[in-house]
Design an enzyme around this catalytic site. Structure first.
Site, PDB file in Angstrom:
ATOM      1  CB  CYS A   1      -1.007  -0.163   1.067  1.00  0.00           C
ATOM      2  SG  CYS A   1      -0.433   0.167   2.758  1.00  0.00           S
ATOM      3  CG  ASP A   2       4.328   1.217   2.369  1.00  0.00           C
ATOM      4  OD1 ASP A   2       3.202   0.403   2.474  1.00  0.00           O
ATOM      5  OD2 ASP A   2       5.179   1.551   3.303  1.00  0.00           O
ATOM      6  CB  ALA A   3       3.140   1.135  -4.164  1.00  0.00           C
ATOM      7  CG  LEU A   4      -1.651   2.852  -3.516  1.00  0.00           C
ATOM      8  CD1 LEU A   4      -3.168   2.261  -3.009  1.00  0.00           C
ATOM      9  CD2 LEU A   4      -1.572   2.433  -4.977  1.00  0.00           C
ATOM     10  CG  PHE A   5       3.181   9.010  -0.400  1.00  0.00           C
ATOM     11  CD1 PHE A   5       2.557  10.065  -0.126  1.00  0.00           C
ATOM     12  CD2 PHE A   5       4.477   9.098  -0.706  1.00  0.00           C
ATOM     13  CE1 PHE A   5       2.985  11.177   0.306  1.00  0.00           C
ATOM     14  CE2 PHE A   5       5.211  10.427  -0.152  1.00  0.00           C
ATOM     15  CZ  PHE A   5       4.413  11.550  -0.111  1.00  0.00           C
TER      16      PHE A   5
END
Length: 359
Positions: free
Chosen positions: A149-153
């Protein structure tokens, strides 16, 4: 008589101290307070870089900080911060980090694009364009390239702004396809929160709760508002991003701790019973952006962001060090008051930049 006088003096000092603390809390959303604390935090972090983040696999940590450096420049007008960001970008010759497909290594692009907005030098975004042009020609599903989910930043805000500055819709189409496939993979529709990655789908906390990581969800909320900043309102997925922000905002509002912050394990405070400032700062940033852009009702969320901002500021030292930042990791984990990190400062600066805009 002397004892009475001494006692009276002590009570008076105590009262003045309480009053002073109350004044401090009531003034911490004023523009002078916000610009002062942003400068202290930014200056301290610039003077104390985390050497570990020079490794390519940790490039995202410093890249996240520089989004805050840019926010400090835009909020204060102090060109020292623009110059610091420019020097950082120039040290890489305006190139993204080394892993071609890895979203973490695209995060520098947010700062490059912010600086490009002033100078309009095509060399500043040439590598960003080349990278995403190549990925668009060789696409993989969001759940494969943006599997955590970090990738979405890290990558989506780059694509949103790149589409805006170039006028090329291809970047938006790629963003939407990737983002919503990752969302379908990682989003829990009951809790309205994101799993960090697939290894958490069936993982429970010691008290039997689902495991949702505060900073991981902070990355998503912050990334979502940074996409919305540059996404046209007539984009077919615009309202989907808005609805996602609203759903997540309602979820985190319900689980805010009494001190205004959030704990590393969102649904189980006892799993890691410590404050955590990086996830909390990202939540504060995203919620305040939502208020400022009429996405979230102020009557419901203004008390939440003010409480969060006050809670964050109690852990900013006089020098400007933000404490209680969970170290680099991938799940709710132990934090100590001495822990700090560049992405924590970046998140705090982003939060301050939105608090400054409150009407």
């Amino acid at each position: 008589m002397q004892r009475s006088t001494a006692c009276y003096a002590f009570i008076s000092l105590l009262f003045l101290s309480v009053v002073a603390q109350g004044q401090q809390k009531s003034s911490d959303v004023t523009k002078p307070f916000i610009t002062n604390v942003m400068k202290r935090v930014c200056d301290w972090q610039l003077a104390n870089p985390v050497s570990f983040n020079a490794k390519n696999e940790n490039d995202w940590a410093r890249a996240a900080f520089y989004t805050g450096v840019i926010a400090t420049y835009q909020t204060t007008g102090d060109t020292r911060y623009r110059d610091a960001a420019t020097a950082w970008a120039e040290s890489f010759h305006w190139k993204l980090a080394q892993r071609f497909r890895h979203a973490d290594d695209h995060a520098r692009g947010q700062t490059y694009l912010a600086l490009y907005a002033e100078k309009k030098d095509p060399a500043m975004i040439a590598d960003i364009r080349q990278t995403f042009d190549s990925l668009i020609l060789d696409p993989r599903p969001g759940r494969e390239d943006w599997w955590w989910c970090d990738a979405l930043f890290m990558a989506p805000p780059v694509l949103s702004r790149l589409a805006a500055v170039t006028g090329e819709r291809t970047y938006r189409d790629y963003l939407n396809t990737m983002f919503w496939d990752s969302h379908a993979f990682l989003y829990d529709k009951e809790e309205h929160l994101f799993y960090r990655d697939k290894s958490f789908f069936d993982k429970k906390t010691p008290r039997g709760k689902k495991t949702f990581w505060a900073r991981g969800n902070g990355w998503v909320m912050a990334g979502t508002v940074r996409v919305l900043q540059y996404l046209p309102k007539d984009d077919p997925r615009y309202n989907d991003y808005v609805n996602l922000l609203r759903e997540m905002a309602a979820a985190v509002k319900k689980i805010q701790s009494k001190d205004g912050l959030w704990r590393p394990s969102l649904l189980d405070e006892e799993e890691v019973p410590h404050p955590e400032t990086s996830g909390s700062a990202f939540f504060c940033y995203a919620l305040t952006w939502g208020i400022n852009n009429d996405v979230l009702p102020a009557k419901d969320y203004l008390p939440v962001v003010k409480k969060a901002w006050t809670g964050l500021n109690q852990y900013v030292t006089g020098e400007g060090k933000l404490q209680w930042v969970q170290p680099i990791g991938a799940s709710p984990d132990k934090v100590t008051i001495d822990n700090y990190q560049e992405y924590g400062s970046g998140a705090f600066l982003l939060a301050g930049s939105e608090l400054y805009k409150l009407k």
